[in-house]
Design an enzyme around this catalytic site. Structure first.
Site, PDB file in Angstrom:
ATOM      1  N   ASP A  92      17.103  15.510  71.844  1.00  0.00           N
ATOM      2  CA  ASP A  92      16.099  14.601  72.383  1.00  0.00           C
ATOM      3  C   ASP A  92      15.448  15.353  73.537  1.00  0.00           C
ATOM      4  O   ASP A  92      15.976  15.398  74.646  1.00  0.00           O
ATOM      5  CB  ASP A  92      16.775  13.321  72.889  1.00  0.00           C
ATOM      6  N   ASP A 112      10.663   1.674  73.528  1.00  0.00           N
ATOM      7  CA  ASP A 112      11.018   2.948  74.146  1.00  0.00           C
ATOM      8  C   ASP A 112      10.076   3.259  75.298  1.00  0.00           C
ATOM      9  O   ASP A 112       8.908   3.573  75.084  1.00  0.00           O
ATOM     10  CB  ASP A 112      10.938   4.044  73.061  1.00  0.00           C
ATOM     11  N   LYS A 134       6.412  18.084  78.172  1.00  0.00           N
ATOM     12  CA  LYS A 134       6.258  17.357  76.908  1.00  0.00           C
ATOM     13  C   LYS A 134       4.900  16.651  76.859  1.00  0.00           C
ATOM     14  O   LYS A 134       4.380  16.383  75.791  1.00  0.00           O
ATOM     15  CB  LYS A 134       7.399  16.346  76.777  1.00  0.00           C
ATOM     16  N   GLU A 162      11.435   9.582  67.341  1.00  0.00           N
ATOM     17  CA  GLU A 162      12.446   9.072  68.279  1.00  0.00           C
ATOM     18  C   GLU A 162      12.931   7.656  67.942  1.00  0.00           C
ATOM     19  O   GLU A 162      14.136   7.411  67.945  1.00  0.00           O
ATOM     20  CB  GLU A 162      11.911   9.140  69.713  1.00  0.00           C
TER      21      GLU A 162
END
Ligand code: AMP
Length: 534
Positions: free
Chosen positions: A11, A196, A73, A174
């Protein structure tokens, strides 16, 4: 040594990275930093020129802000000349420059490194630590990415994995990974929602679970809503309060600002556990040679007032998604909270209020994605152990005259999927087709994926966009003769050497074309190779 090679589940988060493995059917996280299960996604070049990764990099951020890279990211797989990057450059204290391929790069202690390169330092650190912990070499990895990541972002993450020495077996979304961590081998038949909220983005997915079939029904989200927005509200409040108390503006002092930034995040996290926090930053400024300290109290109640609208925005996104799918909140059996920011009590409270049930506590918000990715990695060794049915979360299409965007594959199309369309006949010269991904009507507001360039004789022929199970795009075009031919794909910002290679390749093919080639099984497709992003 275990009988089968271990596949790491990764992750790679905006703020933290977590890796997991499966042994004896049980998924577990690897302690990656100072015994903790998560590694800050931070890379730095120290003043002595050493490369630092994780907590050691994060710890020296205040004194070395220009050479400490975080939040990569948010930049990965994006074009430097894009609206998003323009916006992000205002927030980051390190220098973001244009990379060779038109992507983003950073200046790290005087050397320019691409974003996949910087990311690979984090991934290779995880690889090394995992190998030492598990006492065996690890090659394979399944890496999780946000569901809304575009084709270029996915390709860039794969590249980062490769640079770190991984054989990237799969890219998994994810929320799907979180759902796997929750439901793998538990024989459920139910609809769930994954909420999320990480450091930079908010992502919501609805999944249908039938045993080990994990089917994404719909996804939505906001790529500009995450933990940093909560931090920014605290930063603004602290600056304002300090200005009010002392008439000193700290916004122009990079070191003071960096200290406030880090204290704001810590305070936010502490307020998830405590009702009141005192933010104390001694010697934040000096006035007439005397130190001035910062001391500002913040309560959970005040934090909720400062950020309540951000949480409300997430529930608007959830509401829209449910409405699109004609679902009511009570149709969802479980709500999984994923991502560090979802630990905020206000988020948990509003989730309870909205869905009429407490969010699922058994799935750890920081670990579930890595655990799910590891479970998928493990199941790749066995046939039909897990079936993932996903959707495309961001439409893919082409540019039309006047800068309009024509969608070829729609949002929430089940994948794998394929869609064909016809190219207009070319009058002369190469036919160029600009490919974009995004929701906007105008191409400038979408993410540029690349340009397909066809030899003129392919004009008027069928082009097919295929999206595979990892949400990656492949394009094929039907040729005009019986000859099997290959057409290359080039981006606008393709480096000169690649453009030359393309021209040479075309010249070579033109020469070859005079030699007759056998037709391929009646039909003929020219495969278009992507040559951007690795
Ligand atoms: P992730 O990208 O999932 O690692 O999430 C990181 C974000 O979660 C950062 O913005 C953190 O500040 C935030 N975060 C982590 N722990 C907490 C907590 N206990 N309460 C509120 N926010 C948190």
């Amino acid at each position: 040594m275990s009988a089968k090679p271990i596949t790491l589940g990764v992750d790679f988060g905006t703020t933290n990275t977590c890796v997991a493995y499966v042994k004896g059917k049980v998924p577990r996280c690897v302690p990656t930093d100072k015994g903790s299960l998560v590694l800050p996604s931070v890379v730095a070049k120290s003043t002595k020129g050493e490369l630092l990764v994780g907590n050691v990099a994060k710890d020296q951020m205040v004194t070395n802000p220009k050479n400490t890279v975080y939040g990569v990211k948010r930049l990965i797989g994006r074009q430097f000349r894009s609206k998003t990057v323009e916006e992000l450059r205002k927030y980051f204290s390190y220098e973001i420059v244009e990379g060779e391929d038109g992507g983003c790069a950073v200046n790290l202690g005087g050397t320019v490194q691409s974003i996949p390169e910087v990311s690979s330092h984090i991934l290779s650190h995880c690889k090394k630590v995992s190998e030492a912990f598990l006492e065996e070499p690890i090659e394979d990895a399944v890496i999780a990415v946000p569901a809304y990541f575009t084709d270029s972002q996915r390709a860039a993450v794969k590249e980062a994995g490769k640079l770190a020495g991984f054989n990237v077996k799969r890219i998994i979304n994810e929320p799907t990974a979180a759902a796997l961590a929750y439901g793998f081998n538990r024989g459920f038949d139910q609809k769930i929602l994954v909420y999320d909220m990480g450091g930079g983005t908010f992502d919501v997915s609805i999944l249908q679970l039938h045993g080990n079939v994990f089917e994404v029904v719909a996804t939505g989200g906001d790529t500009f809503l995450g933990g940093v927005d909560f931090d920014n509200r605290i930063i603004d409040y602290v600056l304002e309060e300090f200005r009010r108390q002392t008439r000193i503006d700290l916004a122009t002092s990079p070191i003071a600002l960096q200290r406030i930034k880090s204290a704001s995040e810590t305070t936010k996290i502490d307020l998830s556990m405590m009702a009141n926090v005192m933010i104390e930053l001694p010697y934040i400024e000096s006035r007439r040679g005397k130190p001035v300290d910062l001391r500002i109290a913040l309560s959970r109640e005040k934090l909720n007032a400062l950020t309540g609208d951000l949480v409300d925005r997430t529930f608007q996104v959830v509401g829209n998604l449910l409405a699109e799918e004609s679902l009511r909140p009570t149709d969802l059996r479980e709500v999984l909270l994923v991502g560090g920011q979802s630990r905020m009590p206000l988020v948990q409270g509003k989730t309870h209020q909205y869905f009429g049930k407490l969010p699922r506590k058994g799935v750890h918000p920081d670990e579930s994605v890595a655990l799910g990715a590891a479970l998928l990695g493990e199941s790749l060794h066995e046939e039909d152990a897990v079936t993932l049915v996903d959707v495309l979360s961001v439409p893919i299409g082409i540019a039309l005259p006047g800068g309009r965007f024509r969608r070829i594959i729609e949002k929430n199309a089940s994948i794998p999927t394929a869609k064909s369309f016809r190219l207009p006949p070319a009058k002369s010269g190469d036919v160029e087709l600009d490919v974009f991904q995004g929701e906007a009507e105008q191409i400038v507001d979408n993410e540029y994926l690349g340009t397909l360039r066809f030899a003129p004789d392919l004009g008027g022929r069928k082009v097919t966009f295929q999206v595979d199970e990892e949400c990656m795009l492949r394009v094929t075009a039907e040729g005009t003769t019986g000859a099997a031919r290959e057409v290359l794909l080039a981006t606008k910002d393709t480096p000169q050497s690649l453009k030359e290679a393309w021209n040479e390749e075309m010249a070579r093919r033109a020469a070859e074309q005079s030699a007759a080639e056998p037709p391929r099984g009646g039909g003929l497709f020219a495969s278009i190779r992507r040559i951007w992003g690795g």
